[in-house]
Design a protein around this motif. Sequence first.
Motif: not given
Lengths: 132, 551, 183
Positions: B152, B156-158, B235, B238-239, B243, B273, C84, C86-87, C90-91, C94-95, C118-119, C151-152
């Motif tokens: 996994w 991982h792209p994210e 997540r 990462n957020t 940094r 979510r 950041r 990338f997240s 996705r948010e 997806h959200v 992908q994101c 991954q997804l």
Amino acid sequence: MAKFRPGTLRVLTANDLLTGDVVFLTDQGTWSRILDEARLAGTQEEAAKLDALAANAQVEALTVAAYTIDVERGAEGRLRPLRTRELIRISGPLTRLPLKTGRRKSDPEPEHTAAIGVLMPPRGNGDDHVSL
Amino acid sequence: MYRYDQFDQKIVAERSGQFRAQVARRLSGALTEDEFKPLRLMNGLYLQLHAYMLRVAIPYGTLSSRQMRKLAHIADKYDRGFGHFTTRQNLQFNWPKLKDVPDILDELAEVEMHAIQTSGNCIRNVTADHYAGVATAEIEDPRPTAELLRQWSTFHPEFTYLPRKFKIAVTGADDDRAAIMVHDIGLKIIRNDRGEVGYRVILGGGLGRTPFVGRIVRDFLPKAELLPYIEAIMRVYNTHGRRDNKYKARIKILVHETGLEDLRAEIEAEFARNDIAAIAADADEVARIEAYFAAPSYETLPQLSKSFEIAKANNEALGRWAETNLADHKIPGYSIVNISIKPVGGVPGDVTSAQMIALADLAERYSLSELRITHRQNVVLPYVRKNDLEALWQGLVGAGLATDNIGLVTDIIACPGMDYCALATARSIPVAQKISTTFADPALQRDIGPLDIKISGCINACGHHHVGHIGILGLEKRGEEYYQITLGGDATETAAIGEITGPGFSEDEVADAVSRIIDTYLETRNSGESFIEAYRRMGPSPFKEALYAPH
Amino acid sequence: MPLIKNGAVQVHDWVFVPKGAGLPSDGNAVVDFFTVIEAGEAAFRRDGGIGVALPNDADLGLIAARLGRIDLITIDFPGFADGRGFSLARELRHVYRYEGELWASGHLIPDQYIFTRQCGFDAVHVDEVYFTRQSEADWRQAAASLNLRYQLSHGDYEGAPQSILALRKAARSKPAPTIPAAG
């Protein structure tokens, strides 16, 4: 960059990009594996020029992690770094390596001076050679 | 153990091709060193003091004889004939050349190995209990979980450009041999009141310049929800992870600054979510992975091996080795064998290619071709019949691998230190060698009993000094190396960060300082009391007294 | 700044409005996050598409109600090591179920192209200075360097890495000779 102390000498060192070997910038603008072949900066002004070269794009094209170190002339006139870290970096681990190790046949002899690309014209060639 | 299918094989092969192209772009100047550096790091390639260093992943410390032979081959063909086992169950080569690294990665891929994510600000190689699957009191083998996480987290792209590195460790046993309390995420497989198996999730442990023992963020996570929950943690990290300052970028600082309760609420909200069903591993996929870790077909054997008992009685050296280096196996008639990579006066964790081949051969003959690397920089053979122990020991003696000191004062963890590492501020290896030589006498080692000495050559703490019963941290002051001592650290389920005793010691003094600490223990211990127990009872005072009182 | 999509440079007619310059009356315009929040409904009463440039720590809740009417969102990558964006992408996908165009913008390197897709990003809008060093060919090569993923994915496109998990699942669910496949 570290403050330059009069009476010491400064050299530019890096690791060769392709092999990772520790190298020094020479007077000819080439890179040598031998510290004694390094171009020496003995004044504040010369040291500043070497410091500036560490970030030079042409230096980065051939090497990794260039920076300057301070050295002194030790016994028999040979150069040696002031810091233990740099001494280890040049001479290899101070600890004994496991058996069956040491230099492999394919490795260059330590005396060999590798010119991995001419960076700068030889010293004294008209205008001093910091403008690359 | 796990075997690659065609897809695992292809993705690793593609990765090696991708790196070859990246090297070409670095050489052409398309990539600057700043841009290339994270790419090479995510393929395990560091620049150290003398040369590049390649860190090869040994996922959860498990490898086969075939893989070990390949490592020996790489050591001989591309390096200087030896490698170094690390505190995260990996193996490092000290002199690879950049131009050879794509070829080395190709060679690794041939035996289902890689160097993916062994460095860089990404999810690192996942570690696990080195007794996985054979420990006496284990709820479940942690390796299927670790393998699931390995896949996994791979590319991982994210989560490949995180604020900082991210380390996950898994155990399935109460005795924590994987140091899960000092990882970014520690997972402990547990059974709840209803008999369901899941995870206790520990968050925000870590060593480095600001050590923390991790805290429970989720007391029970159903097994099926592992990936969505870990994604939620990643997540949030990462957020919100810092940094602005490299030294405050690990998740432990986020936990500390946000507060566990608030961060937990954020993670749970993110989890809620998530598309849990879509992210969660398919039950069939989990079953597919688990099948690779099914127990081998054990022979039915008596608990005791008569021949081995007789051999031990007749051979003092064998008896001593058996006493320290064997651990109980869950199957009668079998032993878990610990092979010490800490010869007295040697370099902790260094193995020659000849020793790698010997290890591979012995594993093939006596342990179903499987080996484990421990975070204590030793090797484990997990499936040895007691009837074979004497022959195995003879083989180890022949290879110079029969050091009988597991868990004792000379079984020292040490990072490579300033003999190799570009970040180090002091040397670790000579300190380990000096202490090890001081306590070489086997009888003295046994009298002292279980004792973890851990040495780091800088504040980054790769030698885990914070969690050593005696921890030693090498620093530099005005060009001189000196060593700070901590006491009372513990990497197990009773994790604790050691306390600094006081001013540091020079390289010449540090072995003597350790001797004084140990003498104090020997003089003040109660009957049967180990060093760490004595320290917990008495606190640091008698030890400080011994270290600093004028003599 | 070149726009890279599917390994090739694409032309576009979006105009990036400098901060504080006010909205042009027509044409496709990208304005910064705070301008669009301040402008409120006015931002949408124009003749032309509206795009929003987001910092990578934007609170999406502030524009959630209007996301359905935004045509383009760009997310800033101040440095390629700052992940950041990338997240955040996705948010958005997806959200917030954002379905408009989405670009990763700033300092990115070709090796990140697959991850951006992908994101949920559609394209990469890369600073000129980085594009000078890394040509279209480099982006094309990097985009094709990995063909599988574990991954997804939040975006599908031609040539996207295939899901290993889906491939395994498909292999498992191939009807066995004697047992009919379940629904």
